[in-house]
Design a protein around this motif. Structure first.
Motif, PDB file in Angstrom:
ATOM      1  N   ALA A  70     -16.064  -1.380 -32.119  1.00 17.32           N
ATOM      2  CA  ALA A  70     -16.551  -2.198 -33.240  1.00 17.32           C
ATOM      3  C   ALA A  70     -15.637  -3.392 -33.473  1.00 17.32           C
ATOM      4  O   ALA A  70     -16.096  -4.529 -33.661  1.00 17.32           O
ATOM      5  CB  ALA A  70     -16.646  -1.344 -34.505  1.00 17.32           C
ATOM      6  N   GLU A  81     -23.129   7.619 -27.007  1.00 17.91           N
ATOM      7  CA  GLU A  81     -21.824   6.967 -27.106  1.00 17.91           C
ATOM      8  C   GLU A  81     -21.753   5.632 -26.381  1.00 17.91           C
ATOM      9  O   GLU A  81     -20.932   4.781 -26.732  1.00 17.91           O
ATOM     10  CB  GLU A  81     -20.735   7.900 -26.564  1.00 17.91           C
ATOM     11  N   SER A  86     -10.954   0.204 -30.442  1.00 16.38           N
ATOM     12  CA  SER A  86     -12.178   0.304 -31.231  1.00 16.38           C
ATOM     13  C   SER A  86     -13.226  -0.670 -30.692  1.00 16.38           C
ATOM     14  O   SER A  86     -12.981  -1.881 -30.620  1.00 16.38           O
ATOM     15  CB  SER A  86     -11.884  -0.018 -32.695  1.00 16.38           C
ATOM     16  N   ARG A  92     -23.893   7.505 -36.039  1.00 14.78           N
ATOM     17  CA  ARG A  92     -23.598   6.490 -35.035  1.00 14.78           C
ATOM     18  C   ARG A  92     -23.888   5.083 -35.570  1.00 14.78           C
ATOM     19  O   ARG A  92     -24.883   4.866 -36.252  1.00 14.78           O
ATOM     20  CB  ARG A  92     -24.442   6.764 -33.790  1.00 14.78           C
ATOM     21  N   GLU A 117     -19.220   7.567 -36.183  1.00 12.57           N
ATOM     22  CA  GLU A 117     -18.541   7.552 -37.477  1.00 12.57           C
ATOM     23  C   GLU A 117     -18.162   8.945 -37.965  1.00 12.57           C
ATOM     24  O   GLU A 117     -17.147   9.114 -38.634  1.00 12.57           O
ATOM     25  CB  GLU A 117     -19.436   6.866 -38.514  1.00 12.57           C
ATOM     26  N   ALA A 169     -20.309   3.105 -32.250  1.00 13.02           N
ATOM     27  CA  ALA A 169     -19.168   3.759 -32.893  1.00 13.02           C
ATOM     28  C   ALA A 169     -19.647   5.053 -33.528  1.00 13.02           C
ATOM     29  O   ALA A 169     -20.601   5.050 -34.310  1.00 13.02           O
ATOM     30  CB  ALA A 169     -18.553   2.843 -33.939  1.00 13.02           C
TER      31      ALA A 169
END
Length: 701
Positions: free
Chosen positions: A257, A30, A255, A120, A45, A43
């Motif tokens: 990303a 993570e 987030s 990921r 997913e 991230a």
């Protein structure tokens, strides 16, 4: 064959492993940027469980990893996991969902019949340097390793399987072929293994089945040597480390990303500010720190608009805005707002009329409420920090706040510690969070990604009470502030302000009950007379304002004290072909140095921040202060920094070369330890160059 490295670990208490191993793996999954500095983050997913049997359906409920995470559902992602598992399981080198040696096989006798699967996305730090690759086809599920031109970011995706029973984590990179099918990048499969040797002895290993074919791009696919050394050593250390963090994970409320994309866009947009920075502060630190804070707020506010169904961008007031760059960025990005600071900065004139900045003293009271503002910001707001939640609560029911505490202030002055079991920083954060809770906010904590040791933010964006209870919360705030006052005889009623008993007038004056000049009539009801705002004219108390002849006298006295102290340290000095010894003198503690100075000198130094130590550090050409001891600096031992200096600092160093006389050339009995061509200071007046700053001033005149 395929073993990249192994590390022995010892579980001293017998209670850390195997749970500690899974906690360490979780960090790598993570937060890979903790180890791999070329990454901005990751991230997740989708995650769920996939069966080892022929049935390819995945379950959204996570298998327990022993890492202490709460289970969470991801039904859509789990269904996609099952579909992909059916698609790629037969592509494994050993066939039929089996792993090639020397990887440990999944499952085992008596073991579970399912695996935990995680999808990921790795987010690189910075923009790709090469031309963008064409976009790939298919859903943006991020189940493949691919280059995408979306937002200018390279996305690398891995499929990760963990087998708790066998203590293994297997990384299967996927790529999309020309037909839109996903295939395993077999040469880059690797596995992290935990093995129990005996008693308290364990081992952690990283294995790759095809090391000779390994492909490395230095980002998503590091070199094998890096995996077997850097990553392995970190995993081994974390597996047995029982030191819980005091703070939340970085960027836990937004987030990662989206943060990566917006940050790179803003950094590119405002990078030229570094070149024209007129302040004496470090331009790179302050520019990129404010860019990062602005990025965080923009994403936080965008998510708030989506949650509340808002179309208009939030308004804000930055209290104690300093250089105003954060206000400038937020204004440029479409948010109406202003910054207020007690002292105007030079850089304010560079922003233009679209950036709204005000020079004004902020006194916590009824005259400094902002009923039409959505957010109050406190970015290193010092003495205003604990007041910002109060101002937000009393401004309006919809007003929110964001504070980034730095210096430790209470309502009335410097913050005094009350607990010894916590660090001072953690204790102060808890205090500011408590203020927010008393004000009726649900306080959230997040750690920002900025170049600062004080990077924990506290956010109040939701209330814990209905609008009908505003008066009740207001009384609660008043009681809380009263309880923290140093002047205990002062009582407060918001309807009429503060009341003071006659016999306490002198006491309350001592804590600063007078208002600043020109603020008496406009301040209205002040919530605490003991509050001290920052001075409009910043006092320079770092020994820089002391008379030069006084400084020169102290420097000469301390240097002679060190040179004449016994035993002397004689160092060999080579000037051309002539060899001679150079007296570096003895080192003394700051206390010993102070004992040799007269009381009048010490009294004068004590009026400055840091006193004697600050004066000696300011004169770094002559002295070096290490661990409380004073040494005469030997410039031959100065090592060039491995880290390349920013362009601004390189330019300043070049401009300062030979603009000051060498102290050692004039005062040291052996002269300078460096030859003239190597010394950055002038050996005599004939070598002196005119300072560039003086030239610029003459040019302006």
């Amino acid at each position: 064959m395929g073993l990249l490295g192994t590390a022995a670990v010892r579980d001293g208490g017998g209670s850390t492993l195997p749970h500690g191993f899974w906690a360490a793996v979780l960090v790598w999954l993570e937060k890979p940027q903790v180890v791999n500095r070329r990454l901005c983050g990751a991230a997740i997913e989708a995650e769920g469980t996939v069966p080892l049997g022929e049935d390819g359906e995945a379950c959204p409920r996570l298998a327990g990893s022993g890492g202490g995470r709460e289970e969470r559902a991801a039904p859509a992602g789990a269904a996609e996991l099952g579909r992909l598992w059916r698609e790629v399981r037969g592509q494994l080198p050993a066939g039929r969902g089996r792993l090639p040696p020397p990887l440990k096989p999944w499952g085992g006798p008596g073991g579970p019949s399912e695996l935990r699967a995680v999808l990921r996305t790795l987010l690189p730090r910075g923009r790709p340097t090469g031309p963008p690759a064409p976009p790939t086809r298919g859903k943006f599920i991020l189940l493949l390793t691919r280059m995408a031109c979306t937002c200018g970011i390279i996305y690398h995706c891995l499929r990760i399987f963990s087998d708790v029973y066998n203590g293994t984590v297997t990384f299967l990179p996927l790529e999309e072929n020309s037909e839109g099918k996903y295939v395993i990048k077999k040469c880059n499969i690797y596995q992290i293994q935990l093995e129990h040797i005996k008693d308290e002895e364990w081992s952690v290993a990283i294995v790759a089945p095809f090391p000779e074919d390994w492909f490395s791009d230095g980002i998503a696919y590091p070199k094998l040597a890096w995996l077997g050394n850097e990553l392995l050593s970190k995993l081994a250390k974390w597996s047995v480390e029982q030191k819980p963090s005091e703070f939340k994970s970085t960027l836990s409320l937004i987030s990662v990303a989206k943060y990566s994309k917006v940050y790179q866009d803003l950094k590119e947009k405002y990078k030229d500010m570094v070149k024209v920075w007129p302040e004496v502060t470090d331009p790179e630190k302050f520019v990129y720190e404010d860019v990062a804070i602005a990025t965080y707020l923009l994403i936080l506010w965008e998510e708030e608009r989506k949650e509340k169904g808002l179309t208009k961008k939030q308004s804000f007031v930055d209290l104690g805005c300093g250089n105003g760059l954060l206000v400038h960025i937020l204004n440029n990005e479409g948010h109406s707002g202003r910054g207020i600071d007690v002292r105007r900065r030079k850089i304010w004139d560079m922003y233009g009329p679209e950036t709204h900045l005000e020079e004004s003293t902020i006194m916590p009271g009824d005259s400094h409420l902002f009923p039409d503002t959505d957010w109050l910001i406190g970015n290193h707001s010092d003495e205003l920090t604990p007041w910002i939640p109060v101002m937000a609560a009393r401004s309006s029911y919809s007003c929110c706040y964001f504070v980034l505490p730095c210096c430790f202030f209470d309502f009335h002055g410097k913050y005094s510690r009350r607990q010894s079991k916590k660090t001072q920083y953690r204790e102060y954060l808890d205090f500011v969070a408590q203020v927010g809770s008393v004000c009726g906010f649900h306080v959230e904590e997040d750690c920002l990604r900025i170049p600062s040791t004080k990077r924990v933010s506290l956010i109040g964006r939701n209330r814990t009470y209905p609008p009908t209870e505003c008066a009740l919360i207001d009384k609660q705030i008043t009681r809380y502030i009263n309880n923290r006052q140093t002047c205990a005889v002062v009582t407060y009623d918001r309807r009429v302000g503060f009341h003071q008993k006659d016999h306490s007038d002198s006491v309350c004056k001592e804590v600063g009950s007078e208002l600043p000049e020109n603020e008496t009539e406009t301040a209205g009801i002040i919530w605490m007379p003991g509050f001290h705002p920052r001075e409009k004219v910043e006092q320079i108390r770092n020994c820089a304002s002391l008379p030069q002849d006084f400084v020169d006298d102290v420097v000469l006295r301390v240097a002679n004290l060190l040179l004449n102290a016994a035993p002397q340290q004689a160092c060999s000095s080579m000037h051309g072909e002539n060899s001679q010894t150079w007296n570096q003198g003895e080192s003394l503690s700051l206390k010993e140095v102070a004992e040799h100075l007269n009381q009048e000198t010490l009294k004068r130094l004590k009026s400055e921040y840091g006193g004697l130590q600050t004066l000696l550090k300011n004169n770094h050409q002559v002295f070096e202060v290490l661990n409380g001891r004073v040494h005469i600096r030997d410039w031959r031992k100065e090592k060039p920094s491995r880290k390349a200096k920013p362009e601004v600092k390189r330019r300043l160093s070049a401009e300062a070369f030979k603009t000051r006389l060498c102290w050692f050339f004039i005062h040291h009995p052996d002269g300078c330890s460096l030859p003239s061509e190597s010394c950055p200071y002038a050996h005599g007046t004939e070598e002196l160059r005119q300072s560039q700053s003086i030239k610029k001033k003459k040019h302006i005149q």
